[in-house]
Design a protein around this motif. Sequence first.
Motif, mmCIF file in Angstrom:
data_model
loop_
_atom_site.group_PDB
_atom_site.id
_atom_site.type_symbol
_atom_site.label_atom_id
_atom_site.label_comp_id
_atom_site.label_asym_id
_atom_site.label_seq_id
_atom_site.Cartn_x
_atom_site.Cartn_y
_atom_site.Cartn_z
ATOM 1 N N UNK A 1 14.737 68.437 -14.837
ATOM 2 C CA UNK A 1 13.836 68.463 -15.985
ATOM 3 C C UNK A 1 14.603 69.142 -17.111
ATOM 4 N N UNK A 2 15.039 68.358 -18.075
ATOM 5 C CA UNK A 2 15.933 68.850 -19.114
ATOM 6 C C UNK A 2 15.548 68.227 -20.453
ATOM 7 N N UNK A 3 15.063 69.035 -21.401
ATOM 8 C CA UNK A 3 14.797 70.465 -21.364
ATOM 9 C C UNK A 3 13.749 70.836 -20.307
ATOM 10 N N UNK A 4 13.846 72.068 -19.848
ATOM 11 C CA UNK A 4 13.042 72.496 -18.712
ATOM 12 C C UNK A 4 11.564 72.619 -19.003
ATOM 13 N N UNK A 5 10.771 72.313 -17.996
ATOM 14 C CA UNK A 5 9.321 72.515 -18.024
ATOM 15 C C UNK A 5 8.948 73.120 -16.681
ATOM 16 N N UNK A 6 8.522 74.393 -16.665
ATOM 17 C CA UNK A 6 8.036 75.214 -17.778
ATOM 18 C C UNK A 6 9.069 76.164 -18.386
ATOM 19 N N UNK A 7 10.332 76.078 -18.015
ATOM 20 C CA UNK A 7 11.301 77.108 -18.369
ATOM 21 C C UNK A 7 11.865 76.982 -19.777
ATOM 22 N N UNK A 8 11.884 75.775 -20.342
ATOM 23 C CA UNK A 8 12.246 75.609 -21.744
ATOM 24 C C UNK A 8 13.729 75.559 -22.058
ATOM 25 N N UNK A 9 14.586 75.681 -21.040
ATOM 26 C CA UNK A 9 16.025 75.712 -21.303
ATOM 27 C C UNK A 9 16.611 74.311 -21.429
ATOM 28 N N UNK A 10 17.790 74.219 -22.063
ATOM 29 C CA UNK A 10 18.586 72.995 -22.030
ATOM 30 C C UNK A 10 19.757 73.221 -21.082
ATOM 31 N N UNK A 11 19.968 72.295 -20.174
ATOM 32 C CA UNK A 11 21.113 72.397 -19.283
ATOM 33 C C UNK A 11 22.393 72.200 -20.088
ATOM 34 N N UNK A 12 23.421 72.982 -19.755
ATOM 35 C CA UNK A 12 24.690 72.854 -20.458
ATOM 36 C C UNK A 12 25.398 71.573 -20.035
ATOM 37 N N UNK A 13 26.338 71.132 -20.866
ATOM 38 C CA UNK A 13 27.110 69.943 -20.523
ATOM 39 C C UNK A 13 27.867 70.155 -19.220
ATOM 40 N N UNK A 14 28.414 71.364 -19.037
ATOM 41 C CA UNK A 14 29.152 71.663 -17.802
ATOM 42 C C UNK A 14 28.236 71.564 -16.592
ATOM 43 N N UNK A 15 27.026 72.077 -16.716
ATOM 44 C CA UNK A 15 26.067 72.020 -15.614
ATOM 45 C C UNK A 15 25.682 70.576 -15.297
ATOM 46 N N UNK A 16 25.486 69.767 -16.337
ATOM 47 C CA UNK A 16 25.149 68.354 -16.132
ATOM 48 C C UNK A 16 26.293 67.617 -15.429
ATOM 49 N N UNK A 17 27.525 67.936 -15.795
ATOM 50 C CA UNK A 17 28.664 67.313 -15.127
ATOM 51 C C UNK A 17 28.685 67.672 -13.640
ATOM 52 N N UNK A 18 28.403 68.936 -13.343
ATOM 53 C CA UNK A 18 28.351 69.365 -11.941
ATOM 54 C C UNK A 18 27.266 68.603 -11.179
ATOM 55 N N UNK A 19 26.120 68.451 -11.815
ATOM 56 C CA UNK A 19 25.003 67.744 -11.180
ATOM 57 C C UNK A 19 25.380 66.294 -10.909
ATOM 58 N N UNK A 20 25.993 65.647 -11.885
ATOM 59 C CA UNK A 20 26.365 64.239 -11.731
ATOM 60 C C UNK A 20 27.441 64.070 -10.648
ATOM 61 N N UNK A 21 28.396 64.990 -10.590
ATOM 62 C CA UNK A 21 29.398 64.937 -9.513
ATOM 63 C C UNK A 21 28.722 65.115 -8.154
#
Length: 336
Positions: free
Chosen positions: A214-234
């Motif tokens: 969930x990006x931006x987060x609900x209920x946390x409101x954060x945006x995942x960083x590009x580095x974090x998204x790359x890790x998730x996709x890998x």
Amino acid sequence: MALEYDSLNENVKKCQYAVRGELYLRASELQKEGKKIIFTNVGNPHALGQKPLTFPRQVVALCQAPFLLDNPNVGMLFPADAIARAKHYLSLTSGGLGAYSDSRGLPGVRKEVAEFIERRDGYPSDPELIFLTDGASKGVMQILNCVIRGAGDGILVPVPQYPLYSATISLLGGSLVPYYLDESENWGLDVSNLRQSVAQARSQGISVSAMVIINPGNPTGQCLSEANLREILRFCYNEKLVLLGDEVYQQNIYQDERPFISSKKVLMDMGSPFSKEVQLVSFHTVSKGYWGECGQRGGYFEMTNFPPRVVEEIYKVASIALSPNVSAQIFGMLRD
């Protein structure tokens, strides 16, 4: 057999949807008693006083009552750009807003959604892989219905999360596999935590088939960083997981430190083999952003890297409902 509580589908009884659960029902009772209640259980801006944007309402009003376009005084009541847009969208229908559309939505509107995605990400989008839906929630339910075959199928879901996911997984008889966001790291996630969650699920005989972010987060409101998204996709590439990207709050960013970046853009930036093999479903809606048109029930999902036969089966599921809300399809483009 009469339908009694004991004969209900067990998955229905186990399903819990907290934002419309006990607290909401109790608040509704207090409201009936005359108490003033401010409902903050869901993001519902117009219920809290946000005024609707004029232009979308003007366009849809003309589409709903196209005879107004024949009135010689229509230009005194509606601006020229609203009249032009109404004529444009009516030309895309097969009989106005009262006629069913294709089960994926109007082809012309899907083309405009694809153009929006291409402007946002800088990569082409195929209208044939875009499904317009009655809000993002209906799209999430359609996809999970195709992914979950039974209790042996697990879905990775963030904690905290929006209860659409836990409720739908329970209703469909699947297994929720939680992974935990780290508040000390701006609600980011650690891939080692994902691995632990998958390993624990497999030890219980659960096959993890998809992951929700969930990006931006609900209920946390954060945006995942590009580095974090790359890790998730890998991670999804290595584990052969479908990634479900809930991106409905992408216009609700209230900080400059970390902008929203779509999962698709990062995936395409990574190049082959990731960009050619990771299966991604991205969701968006008119219920959030600066429109806040929750009651219109408009949304879409875009599929990336799915084989044609799978797309055909998802189309079949969408066809059961015949057509998404046609006026909401138009609202979907008037937000752009």
